[in-house]
Design a protein around this motif. Structure first.
Motif, PDB file in Angstrom:
ATOM      1  N   UNK A   1       0.888  -1.171   0.049  1.00 51.96           N
ATOM      2  CA  UNK A   1       0.056  -0.010   0.245  1.00 51.96           C
ATOM      3  C   UNK A   1       0.864   1.178  -0.043  1.00 51.96           C
ATOM      4  N   UNK A   2       1.574   1.501  -1.211  1.00 51.42           N
ATOM      5  CA  UNK A   2       2.585   2.674  -1.216  1.00 51.42           C
ATOM      6  C   UNK A   2       1.632   3.870  -1.365  1.00 51.42           C
ATOM      7  N   UNK A   3       1.477   4.770  -0.310  1.00 49.55           N
ATOM      8  CA  UNK A   3       0.769   5.992  -0.870  1.00 49.55           C
ATOM      9  C   UNK A   3       1.877   7.092  -0.974  1.00 49.55           C
ATOM     10  N   UNK A   4       1.497   8.270  -0.865  1.00 45.88           N
ATOM     11  CA  UNK A   4       2.234   9.641  -1.332  1.00 45.88           C
ATOM     12  C   UNK A   4       3.429   9.682  -0.384  1.00 45.88           C
ATOM     13  N   UNK A   5       3.441   9.457   0.860  1.00 50.61           N
ATOM     14  CA  UNK A   5       4.455   9.490   1.885  1.00 50.61           C
ATOM     15  C   UNK A   5       5.355   8.528   1.654  1.00 50.61           C
ATOM     16  N   UNK A   6       5.063   7.334   1.133  1.00 58.59           N
ATOM     17  CA  UNK A   6       6.086   6.254   0.975  1.00 58.59           C
ATOM     18  C   UNK A   6       6.634   6.428  -0.337  1.00 58.59           C
ATOM     19  N   UNK A   7       6.016   6.817  -1.102  1.00 52.65           N
ATOM     20  CA  UNK A   7       6.513   7.006  -2.373  1.00 52.65           C
ATOM     21  C   UNK A   7       7.785   7.963  -2.426  1.00 52.65           C
ATOM     22  N   UNK A   8       7.454   9.137  -1.348  1.00 55.36           N
ATOM     23  CA  UNK A   8       8.527  10.246  -1.448  1.00 55.36           C
ATOM     24  C   UNK A   8       9.688   9.684  -0.727  1.00 55.36           C
ATOM     25  N   UNK A   9       9.717   8.639  -0.045  1.00 51.28           N
ATOM     26  CA  UNK A   9      10.823   8.206   0.859  1.00 51.28           C
ATOM     27  C   UNK A   9      11.708   7.151  -0.120  1.00 51.28           C
ATOM     28  N   UNK A  10      11.020   6.811  -1.174  1.00 53.13           N
ATOM     29  CA  UNK A  10      11.709   5.730  -2.055  1.00 53.13           C
ATOM     30  C   UNK A  10      12.866   6.319  -2.587  1.00 53.13           C
ATOM     31  N   UNK A  11      12.710   7.842  -2.733  1.00 56.37           N
ATOM     32  CA  UNK A  11      13.969   8.464  -3.507  1.00 56.37           C
ATOM     33  C   UNK A  11      15.343   7.965  -2.872  1.00 56.37           C
ATOM     34  N   UNK A  12      15.356   7.871  -1.248  1.00 57.95           N
ATOM     35  CA  UNK A  12      16.373   7.644  -0.634  1.00 57.95           C
ATOM     36  C   UNK A  12      16.870   6.334  -0.833  1.00 57.95           C
ATOM     37  N   UNK A  13      16.165   5.268  -1.569  1.00 59.29           N
ATOM     38  CA  UNK A  13      16.652   4.053  -1.650  1.00 59.29           C
ATOM     39  C   UNK A  13      17.134   3.668  -3.023  1.00 59.29           C
TER      40      UNK A  13
END
Length: 222
Positions: free
Chosen positions: A197-209
Motif C-alpha cells: 500500500x504505497x501512498x504519497x508519503x511512502x513514495x516520497x521516501x523511495x528516492x532515498x533507496x
C-alpha cells in the motif's frame, strides 16, 4: 389655582401632540425627520431577507468552500529480483527509511523467456531489410530483451519452449523460413520487494533507496 394647572397641562399635551404630528411645521416647529426614503427605494427584494442560525451559517460556508482534492490512492508496487548481496543492502535501507509493515522482501522465481528469434544479422541494413520483409508478410516483431542476441528480432516471447515451438510452426506457414526458438532469458531466482500500500508519503521516501534498488524500476504488483 388647581384649575389653571390642569388647563396648562392640557394645553401642553395638546401642543406636544400637534408638534409630534407635524401640525406646527408651517410655523417652523416640527421634529427632525428620521426616515430615509431614498434608502428604501434602493432596497432589492427586502422580503427575501432571512435570519440564519449559527448552524445555518456554518452549513452555507461549508457548501461554498472549494472541495479539498482527494488524496492519491495507495497502490501495490514491486521491484526485483534482487540477488542475496543486493537484498542485504536493500533491507538495511528499507529498515531505516520506511515504516515497519509497509514492505516485504520475499523469495520469488522469474520464469525463463523463450522467443521465436531471427538473427544475428551482420549489419543494421540487413536488419532493416528483414523488418521490411516481415511487414510484407504481415508478421509482427518486437525488440530483444537480451542485447547479446542483437542485431536481431523477436517474433514473440513465451514462458515455455514448447509454446515457442508451436508459434514457430505457425510462422513457417506464413512464409518465415529462417527463424528458430532460443532462450532469451533464463529462469531467475531472488528476492522480490513488495510495497502492498504505497501512498504519497511512502513514495516520497523511495528516492532515498535508489542506490540500493540497483536500477530496478517499480511496477504495479502482479
Amino acid at each position: 389655582m388647581l384649575r389653571l394647572l390642569v388647563l396648562a397641562l392640557l394645553l401642553a399635551n395638546a401642543g406636544y401632540f400637534a408638534w409630534t404630528q407635524g401640525l406646527l411645521a408651517d410655523y417652523g416647529y416640527a421634529p427632525a425627520v428620521q426616515a430615509e426614503p431614498q434608502r428604501l427605494a434602493q432596497q432589492v427584494r427586502p422580503q427575501a431577507m432571512q435570519l440564519l442560525t449559527a448552524a445555518d451559517a456554518r452549513q452555507l460556508e461549508n457548501a461554498a468552500a472549494p472541495a479539498a482534492p482527494a488524496p492519491a490512492a495507495a497502490e501495490c508496487l514491486q521491484a526485483g529480483l534482487f540477488s542475496p548481496e543486493q537484498s542485504t543492502a536493500l533491507r538495511t535501507g528499507l529498515e531505516s527509511s520506511l515504516p515497519i509493515g509497509s514492505w516485504t522482501l520475499e523469495s520469488s522465481v522469474e520464469p525463463g523467456r523463450w522467443i521465436v528469434y531471427m538473427g544475428k544479422y551482420n549489419s543494421e541494413d540487413a536488419l532493416a531489410k528483414k523488418r521490411s520483409e516481415l511487414r510484407g508478410l504481415g508478421v509482427s516483431f518486437e525488440a530483444l530483451v537480451n542485447p547479446t542476441l542483437g542485431p536481431g528480432l523477436s517474433l514473440g516471447h513465451y514462458s515455455s519452449q514448447a509454446e515457442a515451438e508451436r508459434e514457430l510452426a505457425k510462422a513457417a506457414t506464413r512464409g518465415v523460413r529462417t527463424a528458430k526458438v532460443v532462450l532469451e532469458r533464463p529462469e531467475a531466482r531472488g528476492q522480490l520487494l513488495k510495497l502492498p500500500a504505497a501512498d504519497a508519503a511512502i513514495k516520497a521516501k523511495l528516492e532515498a533507496l535508489k542506490p540500493q534498488l540497483a536500477g530496478k524500476p517499480f511496477q504495479a504488483c502482479n
